[in-house]
Design a protein around this motif. Structure first.
Motif, PDB file in Angstrom:
ATOM      1  N   UNK A 105       0.830  -1.317  -0.046  1.00  0.00           N
ATOM      2  CA  UNK A 105       0.041  -0.250   0.151  1.00  0.00           C
ATOM      3  C   UNK A 105       0.836   1.271   0.030  1.00  0.00           C
ATOM      4  N   UNK A 106       1.884   1.467   0.999  1.00  0.00           N
ATOM      5  CA  UNK A 106       2.906   2.594   0.864  1.00  0.00           C
ATOM      6  C   UNK A 106       3.483   3.036  -0.424  1.00  0.00           C
ATOM      7  N   UNK A 112       4.410   7.761  -6.295  1.00  0.00           N
ATOM      8  CA  UNK A 112       3.461   8.556  -6.917  1.00  0.00           C
ATOM      9  C   UNK A 112       3.362   9.967  -6.349  1.00  0.00           C
ATOM     10  N   UNK A 113       2.851   9.977  -5.086  1.00  0.00           N
ATOM     11  CA  UNK A 113       2.483  11.499  -4.116  1.00  0.00           C
ATOM     12  C   UNK A 113       4.127  12.368  -4.685  1.00  0.00           C
ATOM     13  N   UNK A 245      10.402  -2.451  -4.933  1.00  0.00           N
ATOM     14  CA  UNK A 245       8.578  -2.491  -4.942  1.00  0.00           C
ATOM     15  C   UNK A 245       8.811  -2.609  -6.640  1.00  0.00           C
ATOM     16  N   UNK A 246       8.091  -2.907  -7.637  1.00  0.00           N
ATOM     17  CA  UNK A 246       7.713  -2.643  -8.500  1.00  0.00           C
ATOM     18  C   UNK A 246       6.648  -1.486  -8.781  1.00  0.00           C
ATOM     19  N   UNK A 293      13.493  11.382   2.780  1.00  0.00           N
ATOM     20  CA  UNK A 293      11.959  10.923   3.883  1.00  0.00           C
ATOM     21  C   UNK A 293      10.658  10.088   3.204  1.00  0.00           C
ATOM     22  N   UNK A 294      10.249  10.271   2.535  1.00  0.00           N
ATOM     23  CA  UNK A 294       9.671   9.377   1.346  1.00  0.00           C
ATOM     24  C   UNK A 294       9.635   8.214   1.113  1.00  0.00           C
ATOM     25  N   UNK A 295      10.727   7.977   1.019  1.00  0.00           N
ATOM     26  CA  UNK A 295      11.185   6.552  -0.027  1.00  0.00           C
ATOM     27  C   UNK A 295      12.110   6.078   1.434  1.00  0.00           C
TER      28      UNK A 295
END
Length: 318
Positions: A105-106, A112-113, A245-246, A293-295
């Protein structure tokens, strides 16, 4: 078991003091397999003989068939690479390729965000110039007829579905697991996009064939496209290694195909150019601040591809 302990168990003669040394010849095999993958993908586009341009529906349908076959067979390259090099223990083949459920989910939302943040300026520009209001846009987005119309458009299917899925599968999910053991995560994210960028040079052949511009203009366009696709490829390779993740790279690829290269020249001529350029700058600054941070791997679980990384492996950690 720690990462170093796993490496020691996998390669008892190759790891000393926790420093991983790839098996002899693995780099040559990895580069060769990656090159064969790239050539197979591009070559599959030209197995059909025709005199029609690339955007003709017949050409697109035929190329769908060939690239889907190559993409379906691409995991065989990774499997053969593991067999030949002896890198057999560890994560499953699908796990190495970023096809897993942990953190899905993340992985499908955060990258994308993050990419949308980078495109903040173009998105604001699109909203300013859009004739619809927000409510109308939402209604269209939830209208099944709109998506049915999109699905019937061969160019839309190519740009938003087939190309992102097959290119990320071949050029990220299959190539990166082969390149990481010898190049390391950091160098692999800059090596892998070279194959991706070169693969897009085949457009030059079609532009020259159909005389769509001058020779110098076509080659300048090809150089620009190579640079742009190489930078983009490095970004999605970064996402793949950080998240394991792909799905993230595929969705980001589809979004970027939809947005295209930012129209800076149009923004400079826009009636509200000062406000618009401020959003362009704000998007880039926020993107740079949020990139790590987001990755953060904490959101996604341990990336299987990182289990093949030699030390140091800073990209694989928080």
């Amino acid at each position: 078991m720690s990462h170093d302990a796993e490496l020691q168990a996998m390669y008892p003669d190759s790891a000393e003091d926790g420093v991983f040394v790839p098996p002899a010849g693995v780099c040559w095999v990895s580069v060769l397999c990656s090159l064969l993958l790239a050539c197979s993908y591009v070559g599959s586009l030209y197995v059909w003989k025709n005199d029609l341009p690339r955007d003709h529906p017949t050409v697109i349908k035929r190329r769908f068939t060939s690239v889907l076959i190559v993409s379906a067979l691409s995991p065989v390259f990774v499997w053969a690479w593991r067999q030949y090099t002896g890198i057999l223990p560890g994560p499953s083949l699908l796990g190495l390729m970023g096809i897993r459920l942990e953190g899905i989910v993340p992985a499908a939302t955060l990258p994308l965000l993050l990419t949308m943040v980078l495109f903040l300026g173009p998105l604001i520009q699109l909203a300013m110039d859009c004739p619809w209001d927000f409510v109308d846009g939402v209604k269209v987005g939830f209208d099944p007829r709109f998506w049915a119309l999109c699905a019937s458009d061969m160019r839309w299917l190519r740009n938003q579905v087939v190309a992102p899925l097959t290119e990320e599968l071949v050029f990220r999910a299959c190539m990166l697991p082969m390149l990481v053991p010898c190049a390391g995560p950091s160098r692999a994210i800059f090596t892998c996009p070279l194959f991706f960028g070169v693969a897009h040079f085949h457009h030059v052949i079609e532009l020259l064939r159909f005389r769509q511009g001058t020779v110098s203009g076509i080659f300048l366009s090809a150089v620009f496209q190579f640079s742009y696709t190489a930078v983009f490829g490095a970004y999605t390779a970064f996402i793949f290694i950080r998240t394991g993740h792909l799905v993230g790279p595929v969705l980001c690829h589809s979004f970027c195909n939809y947005m295209g290269f930012p129209a800076l020249s149009t923004a400079l001529e826009h009636p509200q150019r000062l406000a618009l350029l401020s959003f362009y700058l704000l998007g880039v600054l926020l993107f740079l601040l949020l990139l790590f941070p987001m990755t953060d791997p904490l959101f996604y679980g341990a990336a299987p591809v990182c289990s093949l990384a030699p030390s140091p492996r800073s990209l694989c950690s928080s």
